[in-house]
Scaffold this motif. Structure first.
Motif, mmCIF file in Angstrom:
data_model
loop_
_atom_site.group_PDB
_atom_site.id
_atom_site.type_symbol
_atom_site.label_atom_id
_atom_site.label_comp_id
_atom_site.label_asym_id
_atom_site.label_seq_id
_atom_site.Cartn_x
_atom_site.Cartn_y
_atom_site.Cartn_z
ATOM 1 N N LYS A 1 6.502 -10.378 -4.175
ATOM 2 C CA LYS A 1 7.216 -10.170 -2.925
ATOM 3 C C LYS A 1 7.552 -8.688 -2.813
ATOM 4 C CE LYS A 1 9.491 -14.712 -3.055
ATOM 5 N NZ LYS A 1 9.144 -15.082 -4.453
ATOM 6 N N VAL A 2 7.293 -8.108 -1.651
ATOM 7 C CA VAL A 2 7.588 -6.700 -1.414
ATOM 8 C C VAL A 2 8.471 -6.588 -0.172
ATOM 9 C CG1 VAL A 2 6.648 -4.397 -1.034
ATOM 10 C CG2 VAL A 2 5.338 -6.068 -2.374
ATOM 11 N N TYR A 3 9.598 -5.897 -0.319
ATOM 12 C CA TYR A 3 10.506 -5.687 0.802
ATOM 13 C C TYR A 3 10.525 -4.200 1.151
ATOM 14 C CZ TYR A 3 12.219 -10.312 -0.540
ATOM 15 O OH TYR A 3 12.300 -11.648 -0.856
ATOM 16 N N LEU A 4 10.229 -3.883 2.397
ATOM 17 C CA LEU A 4 10.288 -2.511 2.879
ATOM 18 C C LEU A 4 11.546 -2.385 3.740
ATOM 19 C CD1 LEU A 4 9.070 0.286 3.146
ATOM 20 C CD2 LEU A 4 7.641 -0.564 5.010
ATOM 21 N N LYS A 5 12.488 -1.532 3.287
ATOM 22 C CA LYS A 5 13.794 -1.453 3.939
ATOM 23 C C LYS A 5 14.040 -0.054 4.501
ATOM 24 C CE LYS A 5 15.647 -4.772 0.579
ATOM 25 N NZ LYS A 5 16.674 -5.024 -0.462
ATOM 26 N N SER A 6 14.692 -0.043 5.654
ATOM 27 C CA SER A 6 15.075 1.217 6.285
ATOM 28 C C SER A 6 16.314 0.964 7.129
ATOM 29 C CB SER A 6 13.935 1.742 7.163
ATOM 30 O OG SER A 6 14.317 2.944 7.810
ATOM 31 N N GLU A 7 17.227 1.922 7.130
ATOM 32 C CA GLU A 7 18.477 1.791 7.894
ATOM 33 C C GLU A 7 19.212 0.499 7.533
ATOM 34 O OE1 GLU A 7 17.735 3.716 12.131
ATOM 35 O OE2 GLU A 7 16.097 2.342 11.605
ATOM 36 N N ASN A 8 19.174 0.167 6.227
ATOM 37 C CA ASN A 8 19.848 -1.018 5.696
ATOM 38 C C ASN A 8 19.326 -2.325 6.279
ATOM 39 O OD1 ASN A 8 21.659 0.471 4.026
ATOM 40 N ND2 ASN A 8 22.931 0.908 5.812
ATOM 41 N N LYS A 9 18.102 -2.316 6.763
ATOM 42 C CA LYS A 9 17.482 -3.523 7.298
ATOM 43 C C LYS A 9 16.090 -3.691 6.697
ATOM 44 C CE LYS A 9 19.749 -3.217 11.841
ATOM 45 N NZ LYS A 9 19.512 -3.072 13.299
ATOM 46 N N ILE A 10 15.666 -4.957 6.585
ATOM 47 C CA ILE A 10 14.302 -5.222 6.149
ATOM 48 C C ILE A 10 13.370 -5.000 7.337
ATOM 49 C CG2 ILE A 10 12.692 -6.962 5.287
ATOM 50 C CD1 ILE A 10 15.010 -8.298 3.860
ATOM 51 N N LYS A 11 12.442 -4.066 7.188
ATOM 52 C CA LYS A 11 11.508 -3.742 8.257
ATOM 53 C C LYS A 11 10.170 -4.463 8.092
ATOM 54 C CE LYS A 11 14.175 -0.840 10.446
ATOM 55 N NZ LYS A 11 14.630 -1.085 11.835
ATOM 56 N N ALA A 12 9.835 -4.781 6.844
ATOM 57 C CA ALA A 12 8.573 -5.480 6.598
ATOM 58 C C ALA A 12 8.684 -6.251 5.293
ATOM 59 C CB ALA A 12 7.409 -4.507 6.542
ATOM 60 N N PHE A 13 7.905 -7.308 5.196
ATOM 61 C CA PHE A 13 7.901 -8.157 4.010
ATOM 62 C C PHE A 13 6.463 -8.555 3.704
ATOM 63 C CE2 PHE A 13 7.736 -12.575 2.433
ATOM 64 C CZ PHE A 13 8.362 -12.415 1.215
ATOM 65 N N ILE A 14 6.060 -8.415 2.442
ATOM 66 C CA ILE A 14 4.714 -8.791 2.005
ATOM 67 C C ILE A 14 4.840 -9.846 0.926
ATOM 68 C CG2 ILE A 14 2.515 -7.974 1.050
ATOM 69 C CD1 ILE A 14 3.325 -5.141 1.954
ATOM 70 N N SER A 15 4.070 -10.901 1.054
ATOM 71 C CA SER A 15 4.063 -11.971 0.063
ATOM 72 C C SER A 15 2.638 -12.200 -0.414
ATOM 73 C CB SER A 15 4.617 -13.263 0.675
ATOM 74 O OG SER A 15 4.478 -14.346 -0.227
ATOM 75 N N LYS A 16 2.445 -12.205 -1.733
ATOM 76 C CA LYS A 16 1.129 -12.472 -2.301
ATOM 77 C C LYS A 16 1.218 -13.683 -3.215
ATOM 78 C CE LYS A 16 -2.613 -10.505 -5.112
ATOM 79 N NZ LYS A 16 -2.626 -11.555 -6.164
ATOM 80 N N LYS A 17 0.435 -14.697 -2.909
ATOM 81 C CA LYS A 17 0.303 -15.878 -3.747
ATOM 82 C C LYS A 17 -1.178 -16.152 -3.920
ATOM 83 C CE LYS A 17 4.651 -18.005 -2.264
ATOM 84 N NZ LYS A 17 5.296 -19.188 -1.628
ATOM 85 N N ALA A 18 -1.588 -16.261 -5.186
ATOM 86 C CA ALA A 18 -3.023 -16.404 -5.498
ATOM 87 C C ALA A 18 -3.755 -15.231 -4.860
ATOM 88 C CB ALA A 18 -3.542 -17.751 -5.020
ATOM 89 N N ASN A 19 -4.756 -15.493 -4.020
ATOM 90 C CA ASN A 19 -5.516 -14.407 -3.392
ATOM 91 C C ASN A 19 -5.165 -14.238 -1.925
ATOM 92 O OD1 ASN A 19 -7.051 -13.614 -5.682
ATOM 93 N ND2 ASN A 19 -8.331 -15.436 -5.432
ATOM 94 N N GLU A 20 -4.060 -14.803 -1.510
ATOM 95 C CA GLU A 20 -3.646 -14.698 -0.113
ATOM 96 C C GLU A 20 -2.461 -13.774 0.023
ATOM 97 O OE1 GLU A 20 -1.500 -17.718 2.864
ATOM 98 O OE2 GLU A 20 -3.618 -18.207 2.529
ATOM 99 N N ILE A 21 -2.583 -12.802 0.920
ATOM 100 C CA ILE A 21 -1.510 -11.862 1.193
ATOM 101 C C ILE A 21 -1.053 -12.050 2.638
ATOM 102 C CG2 ILE A 21 -0.825 -9.448 1.357
ATOM 103 C CD1 ILE A 21 -2.955 -8.797 -0.723
#
Length: 325
Positions: free
Chosen positions: A298-318
């Motif tokens: 799980k990847v959280y991209l944060k800016s201005e104290n807010k989550i701007k983007a989220f990436i989830s990788k399970k098996a070979n699916e992103i």
């Protein structure tokens, strides 16, 4: 074939008939529990400070084996009050001095007990997870000097196993919990990062604890470099690339017996333009395949104290989610 999904979630507020109602965002990641509403605060009593965030997060992760995230709601513990916790900790720790290496001391083997409740959609209790926090560092005074005696893992864990059954007996004495699933874990404190060493589930009056050895580790630490060089290098590549954008990166891994099973990466910057967000997402996605397919990320991209983007990788699916609003 690797499948990459880009999903845009628009978060907005609806106004109608003079009342403002906030529309809830979609659940991004169903591997986390939803909080049962209305929110209720739980009890919290301890004899010694410990990493409560680490314990609660790991206990919740371990609980997914017993209480599924897609049909269970999380609630802070409601069955043990602060007064009960205080009484139990007094009862479960020796009240008289114990001689350890010719040193008389009154040990605190169990410093705290953490309770988490898991509810059905109608609010009825489905199960409970309990974490027994075990303490190896015993403080004593000799020659007017305060010192610390470090007990062995085996000694403290064996003590915890005995008290796990006593704790189960106590919980079963409550009328509402006679037939409820109860999971109990033994968390061993450490001066670096503690770990859940044993975990078990009871559906009756007995508890059998299995060795699990779950712990969170900083993936760019010397400890991980020594036990898991491949994933240490994987994280180093990501951090080195993101450093060129002056981004703060924090990566932790959940290990079971020194085997990495999941990764959580938090990337932060004070302000990011939309184009910068898209560029960072593209860079991250290029590196995720360096991790073995069985490792959930799980990847959280944060800016201005807010989550701007989220990436989830399970098996070979992103799956990539970009949040706007």
């Amino acid at each position: 074939m690797k499948k990459v999904l880009f999903i845009i979630l628009i978060l907005f507020v609806i106004t109608g008939c003079g009342n403002k109602e906030e529309k809830k965002p979609k659940i991004i990641d169903n591997s986390y529990y939803q909080i049962f509403e209305p929110y209720k605060e739980g009890s919290n009593y301890t004899l010694k400070d410990y990493d409560i965030n680490n314990v609660e997060k790991m206990l919740m992760q371990l609980s997914t084996k017993y209480f599924k995230t897609n049909n269970s709601f999380f609630q802070e513990g409601q069955f043990l009050t602060n007064e009960e916790l205080k009484d139990l900790l007094i009862k479960y720790n020796p009240t008289e001095d114990v001689i350890i290496d010719n040193i008389p001391l009154k040990p605190v083997y169990i410093s705290s007990i953490v309770e988490q409740d898991y509810l059905a959609t109608n609010g009825n209790i489905k199960g409970i997870s309990l974490g027994i926090i075990l303490n190896k560092e015993q403080i004593y005074t000799k020659d007017n000097k305060t010192s610390i005696k470090i007990l062995s893992d085996e000694e403290v864990l064996n003590y915890g196993k005995l008290k796990a059954q006593e704790l189960l007996d106590y919980m079963r004495s409550k009328e509402d919990l006679k037939n409820v699933k109860i999971a109990i874990g033994l968390y061993l404190e450490s001066n670096v990062k503690g770990a859940f060493k044993y975990m078990g589930l009871s559906e009756n009056k007995k508890i059998n604890l299995d060795f699990v050895d779950y712990s969170y580790k900083l993936l760019d630490s010397n400890e991980v470099m020594n036990i898991d060089l491949k994933n240490y290098n994987n994280i180093s590549q990501i951090e080195n690339k993101l450093n060129t954008f002056h981004l703060y990166t924090n990566a932790i891994g959940l290990y079971q017996k020194n085997n990495l099973i999941s990764v959580e990466i938090s990337i932060e910057q004070n302000y990011l333009k939309q184009a910068e967000i898209l560029n960072i997402i593209s860079i991250i996605n290029q590196y995720l395949d360096t991790f073995d397919s069985y490792i959930n990320i799980k990847v959280y991209l944060k800016s201005e104290n807010k989550i701007k983007a989220f990436i989830s990788k399970k098996a070979n699916e992103i799956e990539t989610y970009i949040l706007e609003g």
